[in-house]
Each structure stands twice: as C-alpha cells, then as structure tokens.
Write an enzyme that holds these catalytic residues in place. Structure first.
Site, short mmCIF file in Angstrom:
data_model
loop_
_atom_site.label_atom_id
_atom_site.label_comp_id
_atom_site.label_asym_id
_atom_site.label_seq_id
_atom_site.Cartn_x
_atom_site.Cartn_y
_atom_site.Cartn_z
N MET A 343 -34.97 30.34 -1.44
CA MET A 343 -35.49 30.46 -3.03
C MET A 343 -37.08 29.87 -2.68
O MET A 343 -37.73 30.25 -3.85
CB MET A 343 -34.59 29.72 -3.68
CG MET A 343 -33.09 30.15 -3.89
SD MET A 343 -32.00 29.02 -4.90
CE MET A 343 -30.62 29.98 -5.11
N LYS A 358 -42.46 29.47 8.24
CA LYS A 358 -41.98 29.17 6.85
C LYS A 358 -43.36 28.91 6.07
O LYS A 358 -44.10 28.17 6.29
CB LYS A 358 -41.17 27.87 6.77
CG LYS A 358 -39.86 28.22 7.78
CD LYS A 358 -39.33 26.77 7.63
CE LYS A 358 -38.48 26.76 6.38
NZ LYS A 358 -37.32 25.60 6.62
N ASP A 393 -38.00 18.95 13.59
CA ASP A 393 -39.46 18.85 13.44
C ASP A 393 -40.31 19.97 13.12
O ASP A 393 -40.08 21.26 13.39
CB ASP A 393 -40.28 18.23 14.63
CG ASP A 393 -41.50 17.41 14.67
OD1 ASP A 393 -41.91 17.26 13.10
OD2 ASP A 393 -42.15 16.92 15.70
#
Length: 592
Positions: A343, A358, A393
């Site tokens: 989302m 990401k 990490d």
C-alpha cells in the site's frame, strides 16, 4: 626541492590551488571520520568486560552518526574554501584526481574513495553527479584482495588439538577471567572435533594426527552482549573449517557459550538482520578479505556492512548490482516482486538477484495515512535500532541508475503510475530519486502455502518468537500481517515492512471493553473512545482469518500475544532497563 615547489606554485592556476585545497579538506575529513569511528569501536572490549550493555547500544547509535556528521562538517568547510569554484565541474574533477593520488596506496583507500563520493554528493545534491566525478565503476577503483597475515595468528597442532585449543583461548587477553576454563576448553575441543568429522574430513584426520594448525583473528568481534573469536582449523593441503566462538560475560566470569562451524553457520552470525559488529582494526578492508575466505558465498558489500562500514558497503553493492545485471541474460527483466502489492511501497526485483528495490509511492492506498517523510523516519528508526535478528537491514540510495532496457513494460507502467515523482528516464537510463534496497525473502503468507504440517508448525513458532524478540528490543511492528514478514533460507522469520513500526513504549495496549447492552454490541460504530496509539491485541487474531491451520499452530505457542497484559509487561521491562538475551545461533548449538 624548494625551487621545485616555487616553480609549481608559480605555474599553478587558481583552479589548481582550490582543487588541491578541496582534496586536502576532504582527506582531512576522512581521517577525522575514521579516527572517531575507531575510537568508539576501541571501547567495545571495556564495555563487554564491565557488562555495560546499555552503553553498547548507545555506542552503536553514536557510531552510526559519525560518517554523516563528518560529511556535513567537511561540506561546510568546502563551501568556504571553494565559494566561487564550488559549482565548477572542472575544479571538482581536478580535485578528484588530486585526492586519488593522495590516497593511493593508503591502507583504507577504497573507504577514502567512498568518503569523497559522499562529500561530493552532499554538495552537488546527487542529481547533477556524473561518474567522472566519482570513484565507483572503473577497475582501478576496485581493490584486489590483499594479504591478511598481519591480522591472524596460527597455532600448530603438534602438541595435540586439546593443547592448541587451550592456547587459543588463553591467548585472548581480557580483564575478566573464565569461570571454568578447563570445562570450556574440553567442550570446545569435543565440539570442534565432531564438527570437523561431519564437515571436513581432511581437517578431522589431521586433528587426530596432531597435524595442521588453528588460525584466528587478533581482533575480537563485539556485538550486543557477546564477544566472538573468529578463525579456522586448517589442514596442510589447504582444506579448512571456519569457526566463530561465542564468549559471554556472566556474573561468575567469562564463559564460552557456543561455537559456529562452517561457512553456512558463520553466515547466520553475519546475517543481514543483525546489528553491526565492533571490530578493533584500522585495516577493515583486509578483514573483509579474510572474512571472504571464511565465507566465500558472502559478497564484499555484506561483509563491509557487517563490520559497520555501511556507506562503503553501498559503494560495493552498486558495483555488484551493475556487474551482475550486465552479466545476466538480456531476457532477465526487472518485475514486480512476488507477494501482495504494498500500500505504501512499490517493490521490484530481477531474476537471479537476492535483493528487492522499494520505492515510496506518490499516493498511499487506504487506510494508510502516513506521509513520505514519516515513512523515511520509520526506516531511519530501524537503522538506529537493535534489530535482534528480526529486522531486515536496508541500504538507502538517492539517484540510483538502472539500465532502462532491463525493465518489463508492465513494471514500467506501474512505476509511472505509482512512483512518477521519484522516476527519471534519461536516454537509456532509468533513475530513481530515492530507493531502499533489501534482501529478498519469501513472504510468510506465500511460504505457508507450500508448507507441510511440520514446516508450518516450525515457521509459526518462529513467527511468534520474532514478534516477541522485537518487543523485547522495544519495537512494535505495527502491521503484523503475515505478508509483512519474510522467511530466510534458514527458515527464520524476519520483519521487513516498516511504515507503521514504532517504539513499543509509544503504544497503549488495551483489552476491548465489554459492551453494556445489545445495542452497543450490534452497532457498526465503536461504542468506546479510541486514541491513535491504542492497540487491541485480542484483535490480532484477524491476521490469521484466512488460514485456520496457521492460527492453530501459532496459538499453541503464542496465545499470550493476544492479551494486553503480555505487551504491558514487556513495556514495563523495557522501562526498567531489562535487555533480554537474544542469540544469533540456534539454542541447540549452545554449550550445556
């Protein structure tokens, strides 16, 4: 000599003089950064010996600030030094060449290169950077493995394996004695012998013949409550078995708690969900060379990261990314990562890669209400936290370039739709203004689809343990849906979705109040007041609504997680300063 200097000065231009000063300023900043980093690290043994575990965490957070703080300081100095030439690309290119000559053959030349890159990036705001101004991809910037003999000591087995093991342990200098040295040595000797028998037959045979030797690193590896002694047992033909000996400081004295043997077991210790080590060395690159011998499947960026040189790890990762993409088949394209679409984040990967990328979306899907800035704060919170082996990490990049031709049309369309403000397409390059890189794992919600009953029981057991380990470290995941957790190749459950993560002590854990009448129970509206930080653990059961078998397996071990009292007790322990023991190795590996 004076005449030569005079002639050089007379022949210099203003650009030459300023470029030289820029190079000197950056080099002075690098030396100051490294000295401060090392000084904090040097205190690790004393903190271990005094069992100052809160100070261990404070020192780690302090060390994490050193690099960026020094880059900022140097950037301010450079602005004063350069002023008129600050935005001149030619001056910076000249400064880079001068700096390169200054650090040539320096023990920490590769890290010094990264520091220059960081300073230049901070001043030029990344987006105007060209590779001509950076020490990155050219072969001459990539150091070859160097000898590490000065970092290690070898003990011959000619007087017997037991004698060599005792020498290994007694050679370690601590202010605190071992509580039962002979017992520890005997257990360690027996465990290493059995490990060699199972993993490296040649080493095992030479142990029995009192041949070969033990090699160990002079510097200890400190993390959390433990000290680790790293080395290997070596046969004369070169066969070897790496090991890591875990030493704890108990109220009764030092104690060997476990030994990890073989590259796979050591990889758990150096895992991507662990806090960084403190290693007393002014030769980190050589230590990475040595660790690469012990764990040949680990990439250099992973090892630099493990010993705390996280900015240089980013440089090494970028090289790795470029090389692996260039050498992969052209048919390998970047595509959306497996799992439920996020989302908050758009996540993508490429076949053959162990990592995902990401990017924060321009607009979040309901019911998410956070801002981009708040999401970045969450990721920074994780960077500073003790990850206790349960938080992945991340590496944060700005203006990270990719080969545009390697993106699938479907992913490109999704990127334009969801992360347009972070996307630049320039010629053959696709550039992301801001992106996080994480290790790729199997999402837990997908993993359980292929589990048999035994594997399901094991992963649900570890799912609950992961949540409890995080709670003990004062971390609440926020959104505990299984899609936000991943499973490593060791079957270990870790959390990787950070947009709702927060300190446990910021939460108000409550039981759902009892209804007063039937109307309240049937009402679609809440019949009691709810504050933004209110958490109702009894409602966590909804996370399992689609999988009754998973819920039953989880509930059989972790039903306490559905009670507010469990969480309130954890908060009290955190507030009282209690630090739970979290081991980076299996309980079965611990000495009895």
């Amino acid at each position: 000599m004076p005449d030569t200097i005079t002639n050089k000065l007379q022949n210099s231009t203003v650009q030459d003089v300023i470029a030289t000063k820029l190079a000197r300023a950056v080099f002075a900043g690098f030396e100051a950064m490294f000295a401060t980093f090392l000084n904090i690290t040097l205190g690790a043994q004393s903190r271990f010996e005094q069992r100052q575990y809160h100070e261990v965490q404070s020192a780690m957070r302090e060390r994490l600030q050193v690099y960026e703080r020094q880059v900022k300081s140097v950037s301010e100095a450079v602005k004063v030094i350069a002023y008129a030439e600050l935005s001149c690309p030619q001056t910076w290119q000249l400064a880079k060449n001068i700096y390169g000559n200054m650090v040539k053959n320096h023990e920490n030349e590769p890290i010094a290169h990264t520091f220059f890159n960081s300073t230049f990036g901070a001043i030029w705001d990344d987006k105007k950077i060209r590779t001509v101004h950076l020490f990155v991809l050219k072969a001459k910037y990539r150091t070859q493995p160097r000898p590490y003999d000065s970092l290690v000591k070898r003990i011959s087995l000619q007087h017997g394996f037991n004698s060599a093991i005792k020498t290994l342990i007694t050679n370690q200098v601590f202010r605190v004695p071992f509580s039962n040295l002979n017992q520890d040595v005997a257990t360690l000797q027996a465990t290493l012998t059995q490990g060699a028998k199972q993993q490296c037959r040649q080493v095992y045979e030479l142990i029995n013949l009192n041949d070969g030797y033990i090699e160990y690193a002079y510097s200890h590896f400190y993390r959390n409550k433990a000290c680790y002694l790293i080395g290997r047992c070596i046969a004369k033909n070169g066969d070897n078995m790496p090991f890591a000996i875990a030493i704890l400081n108990t109220p009764k004295g030092l104690k060997i708690d476990a030994v990890m043997m073989g590259a796979d077991q050591l990889s758990l210790l150096f895992g991507f969900a662990r806090t960084y080590f403190m290693v007393d060395t002014d030769q980190p690159a050589r230590y990475v060379d040595y660790l690469s011998v012990l764990m040949p499947h680990k990439q250099r960026f992973e090892l630099f990261n493990a010993i705390g040189f996280i900015k240089h790890a980013k440089t090494e990762f970028y090289r790795y990314k470029v090389d692996t993409t260039k050498n992969s088949p052209a048919s390998f394209k970047y595509v959306a990562a497996p799992g439920t679409p996020g989302m908050v984040m758009l996540v993508f990967t490429i076949a053959g890669s162990d990592h995902v990328y990401k990017v924060i979306k321009d607009k979040f899907s309901a019911p998410k209400t956070a801002t981009k800035a708040q999401v970045k704060e969450k990721y920074n919170f994780v960077k500073q936290a003790d990850r206790v082996g349960r938080l992945v990490d991340t590496h944060e990049f700005r203006y990270l370039a990719f080969d545009l031709s390697r993106f699938s049309e479907q992913l490109l369309q999704q990127m334009k739709e969801h992360i347009g403000s972070s996307l630049i397409i320039s010629g053959k390059a696709l550039i992301l203004k801001h992106v996080y890189v994480e290790r790729k794992m199997t999402p837990l919600n997908l993993y359980i689809n292929d589990c048999d009953s035994k594997a399901l029981a094991q992963v649900m057991l570890d799912y609950g343990r992961a949540i409890k380990d995080l709670a003990g470290a004062n971390i609440f995941p926020g959104d505990m849906l299984m899609k936000n957790f991943g499973v490593t190749r060791w079957g270990r459950v870790v959390f990787y979705d950070y947009d709702e993560i927060c300190p446990l002590t910021d939460c108000n854990f409550r039981e759902v109040p009892q209804t007063q009448n039937a109307l309240e129970e049937l009402s679609s509206d809440s019949y009691f007041d709810i504050e933004p930080n209110d958490i109702f653990p009894s409602q966590f059961k909804v996370f399992f609504s689609a999988n009754e078998l998973a819920f039953n397996a989880f509930n059989s071990h972790h039903s306490d997680l559905f009670n507010a009292q469990f969480w309130q007790t954890c908060q009290q322990q955190v507030q009282q300063g209690y630090l739970p023991d979290v081991y980076p190795y299996k309980q079965s590996w611990r000495f009895k």
